[in-house]
Structure formats: C-alpha cells, structure tokens
Write an enzyme that holds these catalytic residues in place. Structure first.
Site, PDB file in Angstrom:
ATOM      1  N   ASP A   1      10.260  -8.893 -16.231  1.00  0.00           N
ATOM      2  CA  ASP A   1       8.883  -8.647 -16.629  1.00  0.00           C
ATOM      3  C   ASP A   1       8.536  -9.279 -17.962  1.00  0.00           C
ATOM      4  OD1 ASP A   1       7.473  -6.949 -14.651  1.00  0.00           O
ATOM      5  OD2 ASP A   1       9.232  -5.666 -14.944  1.00  0.00           O
TER       6      ASP A   1
ATOM      7  N   TYR B   1       7.848 -10.219  -1.220  1.00  0.00           N
ATOM      8  CA  TYR B   1       7.225 -10.439  -2.526  1.00  0.00           C
ATOM      9  C   TYR B   1       7.496 -11.897  -2.903  1.00  0.00           C
ATOM     10  CZ  TYR B   1       5.773  -9.090  -7.311  1.00  0.00           C
ATOM     11  OH  TYR B   1       5.119  -8.957  -8.511  1.00  0.00           O
TER      12      TYR B   1
ATOM     13  N   GLU C   1       1.893  -0.302  -6.030  1.00  0.00           N
ATOM     14  CA  GLU C   1       3.237  -0.340  -6.602  1.00  0.00           C
ATOM     15  C   GLU C   1       3.281   0.547  -7.834  1.00  0.00           C
ATOM     16  OE1 GLU C   1       4.117  -5.089  -5.674  1.00  0.00           O
ATOM     17  OE2 GLU C   1       4.469  -4.269  -7.680  1.00  0.00           O
TER      18      GLU C   1
END
Lengths: 257, 394
Positions: free
Chosen positions: A57, A170, A46
């Site tokens: 994040d 994911y 990634e």
C-alpha cells in the site's frame, strides 16, 4: 453454508468496488460508511483489516492502517462490526489484509469466523499463488474465496492464476503500490483478455483509480473497478463526518461522472 | 509448499507484482553461480578490491585476560568499507550487472550495507538508491554523507518507526514500482526466497576461510563460533561451513537493548514468535494480533524485528543457540576490545564480543573459539561517547 455473495456484484453489470480501512476513524463509522457506500451504488465493499506494515500500500492507506491500530482496532472487533452490519445488508463483503494478522489469529478460526459473520472473500496481497495452499484448505471448507492478483509483470503466470481464481480477480492496473495515479499505462486489456480465455471469474481493476473517466475506460474490458486511496483520503479529511462526502464521491464514480 | 524453505521457515510471501522478478533472480543466480567468467570476476573483486581473505587474528591479550579458550577474531572489519557487507554486495551487484540491470536499490540500518552497496555500484557503474529510516539517518549521519559521496541517492524513510524495518518496506515498495531495470540488493539473509540463499552463499566465504585458517593455526576445529545476529548475514556466513561439524557450537548474539524483560529490545529469537513478514516465515517481535512490534537496540544494524529463516531453522533444530546481549553489555565490550586489543569493533559485533567475555572461561585453555568481528566501530564512536555522557557530535 451460505451461498457466496461475490457473484451478485458482477451479475449483469460492471461492479463498482470501494475500499475502506475498518476502524478508521472508528468502527461505528465503518458500519455507517458501509451502509452509505451501498446506498450510493457500491456493488461489493472491501474492508481493510489494519496491519502495521502494509508493504503493498501507498502512504494514504498506510496512514489509515496506523490510525485504526492507534484506535485499538483488532480482527475480533472487526468481526463484531461485520456481524452487526450483516443484520442490515447483504452486500458482498471482502476483507483486505496481510497474511501475518490472519496467521496469528489462526487460519482455521479466521475463515470459520469469516463464514459465520458473513465475509465472502479475503484479499491478501502478500500471499502469491505459490503460497496459497496453506490457507486454501481453511477458506474453501468455509466457502470463503481467496482473491488472486494479476500484475503487469504476471506474464506467463496469467493463465495458471486465472484458471484457479475464485470470486473475482484483482488486476493491479500498474506497477507499485496502491495510491492515486493520473495515468494508467499498462496493457490491461491484453492481461484481462488472456485471463478471460481460461476463466469465467470476473476481473476487477484496482490501483490508482480515482476519476469517472478512468472507470469508463477500464470498464471497456474489465468487469469492475476498485477504488481505495481516493475514498480513504476523504475519510482522512473528514473523519466521522465523511459519510456524505464519500457517498457523493461514489455516486459520481458509479454514474461515471 | 513453495520453494526456498528451511524446515517450515522461509518461503516467498510477496505481492504478485514481484513474483516473476524473484523467479527470474533465482534462475539467473543458479546460472551465473556456475558460470566461470562470473566466478572469476567475483573472485578477483573479493581478493583485489575487498581485500580477502580476511585475517583470523589470535586475540592474545583478551585470551590471557579472560583465562579460558584461545580467542580468535575473524577480521571482517578489515574488509574494504569496514564490514562483512561487501562480500554480499559485490556478489549481488555483479549479478545485477550480468542480469542486465542498470539500477540497484537497497535498505540499510546502520549504513554498513548502504555504504557497501553504494561502493559496489560506484565500482561497477550502476545507478544506486538507498532507503534508510529517518531515525537511522540521524544516528548514522556520517554514513549518509558517505553514501552520497559514493554517488548514491539516499531516501530518508519517514513511515512507521522510521528504522530498518520501514526501510525494507520502502525498498520493497520501490522494487514493486520498478523492476525492469532495477534489482533489489537485500543486505541480509532475509526476505523472500532466493534472497536468504543468495546472501548466505555470498557470505559463507567467512566460514570457508575461517575453517581453513583455524585448522592451519590450531590443527583442530573451534569449540564455538560466535557472531551477532540482526537479520543474520554475518552469523550465517560465519556458521555455514561449520554446520556439518557437529562438535562446533554455533552461537548467535542478538540485541536485547535495555533488556528482554523490557519492551525495548530487538530479540526476535528470545522473545519473538512465529510469523510471516517481509516475504518470509520466521520469528518476529510482534504483538498477539500479529502487528509487528517497534524494536530497539543501540545498534542500528541489529534494530530489526525479525531474523533470517535459516537461523530460525538452526534454532528449532537446536544446531545453533541464540542469546540476548544488552546495550550495556555491548558498550562494555566495545570499550573492552578497544583497550585490550586496539581494535574498535562495530557496536553490532560488540554484541558477539560481549557474549564471548561471558563464556570464555567455560572452555579449556587448549580450546579455541572464533568471534566473527563483522565490522569496525569508527561509525559508532560518537554515539558511544554520547552513551557515556560525552557530548561529541560528528
């Protein structure tokens, strides 16, 4: 159209998926890191396209985004790097970014460029299932997979998302944002079990994974493990000299200790 | 296309982790907004606790001085906690309680929404944590103490530009970490659906009252309604019940900081471009690569790089107009209203006053216009003194 490479990562094996932020500390290093990660056993990589405000994040990856932006990294320059990397490797590559930089670049241009340079998929944490229609038209036309997320709170959404998922799914290991965690307590096996009833698309688990023991545990029910912050932290520490350090770390993770 | 759109604007651009939360929030909001008990309780709080209805005050001195339209001030500054923010938080915190949540989190810029949220949490017995950019905690130190006094925990956000945008980022991250017992009480008509709708509904009481009040006082509608716009909650509240009165001009004053031709502004309508951020498609100050721009305004409450999606829609459909007002103009208006009417406005609201000063003469003496005076200026006094070179510290 090139055949999509993502499935190669999961063929007959559990995939180990590292994340690095493109342009941190610079794009020459990014190219070197990609090749070193592959050499060390990565099955899919990634590449983060930096965004000023990465709301999904944690602090480690936020800082990496800001370092890359401070270096003047743009999507255009990252595409140049990818093009160059593709002359040396066929490892599956996916971008991880946020919707706004892609929107500004133009969905059509972006996905065309992904296909031309050899990007196989795109992970965009701030585009949930309900909003994906606005990019799918362009991604599908160019054979680029938009990676879907499952979260511990997905509940009744699991089947709908899994059924439509392409490339891989994911699965967020726990609540919150990316970043190293010592414990993962979510009932991942149940979430993945439900997804697998309706799809053959592989499920990889990310968020907070940083030890070989965690990888071993996750691989009991998942098809792959995603590791980001732990690697980005090493790059933060060693900068351009990080190549051998991340390679060593990935080898230990890949060999589960 | 997904739910919660105003034309092409709005939407739900948020991580999967939060999707079921916003879906549940919408369902329960739709349920309780029709619930008699909920509405009775909210009505009681607004009247007996917040002090509604707020006055519609005729600014006689200002009217005579400017020599144009008859100017009215919708006195949201007189609400408990000193701004319009209480309208929304009483609604949302009560909703949180009905939803069975025990903890609320919120972002704040100037501290007005943070103080209002901490107040409602104290009153209704919920745990409260506020995210505030570190720079803002310094600009508005007194409000930090105020929130703590009210029992809230204040987190100084040190990521990014350390202002309102980063406080929203951090509140969203926190919400994604803990949804089970926690509701994010968003302070403006922004973020993912259903927030722009919920906040607008709770703030629309401003124009509901103002419309009835002006009709009673003047027997006719105003020629214009003027409000400051950051995220846009007081403006949408002041505009909402006039939207169908096509003859009423709706004017939003946004922060031009040092000027829209400099890089130091927060004028997302005048200078921003279409983008997707903080859960919504709207106008944002950003660079050509889609990186969110650092913005600037003397007013911490308007120091935000985006604007609520309904405002973006009102702009595009030409139902409302949006104008930039600089720091200098706002500070002049801050002083002007203080001297002329004995009312110290919040520096945010002073942006709306400043634009009114510019345009009042364009109207006939029989016309009337309404300024939404969204908050009081006590919190800004020391900062304005410093702006004028007086070394006063809180």
């Amino acid at each position: 159209m090139m055949e999509n490479r993502i499935k190669n990562a999961f063929e007959g094996q559990k995939a180990f998926i590292p994340f690095i932020s493109a342009g941190d500390p610079d794009l020459e290093s990014t190219e070197e890191f990609v090749l070193a990660l592959e050499e060390a056993g990565a099955d899919l990589i990634e590449l983060g396209i930096p965004f000023s405000d990465p709301i999904a994040d944690g602090t480690v990856i936020q800082r990496a985004n800001l370092r890359a932006l401070a270096n003047g990294v743009t999507i255009e320059k990252i595409f140049e790097t990818v093009k160059h990397v593709r002359t040396k490797t066929q490892i599956p590559l996916v971008f991880l970014t946020y919707l706004n930089p892609v929107f500004k670049y133009g969905y059509e241009n972006f996905f065309e460029k992904c296909a031309q340079t050899g990007i196989d998929g795109v992970i965009i944490p701030d585009i949930p299932f309900e909003e994906q229609a606005e990019i799918l038209e362009y991604s599908e036309k160019n054979g680029v997979h938009v990676i879907s997320f499952l979260a511990p709170t997905s509940n009744d959404r699991i089947e709908k998302i899994a059924k439509n998922a392409k490339g891989f799914i994911y699965v967020a290991s726990s609540m919150g944002v990316t970043g190293v965690r010592s414990e993962i307590t979510t009932n991942l096996a149940e979430i993945i079990g439900r997804a697998k009833k309706v799809t053959k698309t592989p499920c990889a688990v990310g968020f907070g994974i940083n030890t070989p023991e965690q990888v071993k545990e996750i691989e009991k029910f998942a098809d792959g493990a995603i590791v980001g912050s732990a690697i980005v932290k090493i790059i933060e520490e060693y900068g351009k000299e990080a190549t051998e350090h991340i390679a060593k770390y990935v080898k230990s993770m890949k060999n589960r200790g | 296309m997904s739910k919660g759109r105003f034309g092409i604007f709005g939407g739900q651009y948020i991580p999967e982790t939060l999707m079921n939360e916003v879906i549940q929030l919408e369902e329960l909001y739709e349920k309780y907004k029709k619930d008699e008990k909920f509405n009775a309780e909210l009505d009681f709080l607004l009247k007996k606790y917040a002090g509604r209805p707020s006055l519609l005050y005729f600014a006689k001195n200002m009217t005579e001085d400017l020599g144009g339209a008859r100017i009215y001030l919708k006195r949201e500054d007189l609400n408990h906690t000193g701004s319009h923010k209480i309208n929304n938080v009483l609604g949302q915190v009560l909703l949180a309680k009905y939803m069975g949540k025990t903890r609320i989190i919120a972002e704040t810029g100037a501290g007005q929404h943070g103080v209002a949220t901490a107040t409602a949490a104290a009153l209704l017995g919920l745990e409260c944590e506020i995210f505030m950019g570190k720079e803002d905690t310094e600009r508005q130190a007194l409000n930090v103490y105020r929130m703590e006094l009210l029992g809230a925990k204040v987190h100084a956000v040190t990521s990014g530009t350390m202002t309102l945008k980063d406080a929203v980022n951090e509140a969203m991250r926190e919400w994604a970490t803990r949804t089970e017992d926690t509701l994010y009480v968003l302070g403006s008509v922004m973020g993912p659906h259903p927030f722009p709708m919920i906040v607008r509904d709770f703030q629309s009481i401003i124009s509901k009252e103002a419309r009835a009040q002006i009709l009673e006082l003047e027997s006719k509608l105003p020629k214009a309604v003027i409000a400051c716009v950051g995220g846009g909650s007081n403006a949408i509240g002041a505009f909402y019940n006039f939207i169908n009165d096509k003859e009423v001009r709706l004017i939003g004053a946004e922060a031009a900081g040092k000027g829209v031709d400099t890089e130091l502004h927060a004028a997302s309508m005048t200078k921003g471009t279409l983008g997707i951020f903080h859960g919504m498609k709207s106008y944002f100050c950003q660079d050509e690569c889609g990186q969110i721009a650092p913005v600037y305004s003397i007013s911490a409450g308007l120091d935000y790089p985006g604007v609520g999606p309904e405002h973006a829609f009102l702009k595009d459909s030409k139902r409302a107009e949006y104008v930039p007002v600089t720091d200098d103009e706002a500070v002049d208006a801050f002083e002007y209203l203080s001297r002329k009417e004995g009312i110290i406005p919040a520096i945010e609201s002073a942006h709306a006053v400043a634009h009114t000063i510019k345009i009042a003469k364009e109207f006939d003496k029989n016309d009337n216009i309404i300024i939404c005076l969204s908050g009081r200026g006590d919190k800004d006094v020391a900062a304005i003194a410093r702006y004028r070179g007086r070394k006063i510290f809180e």
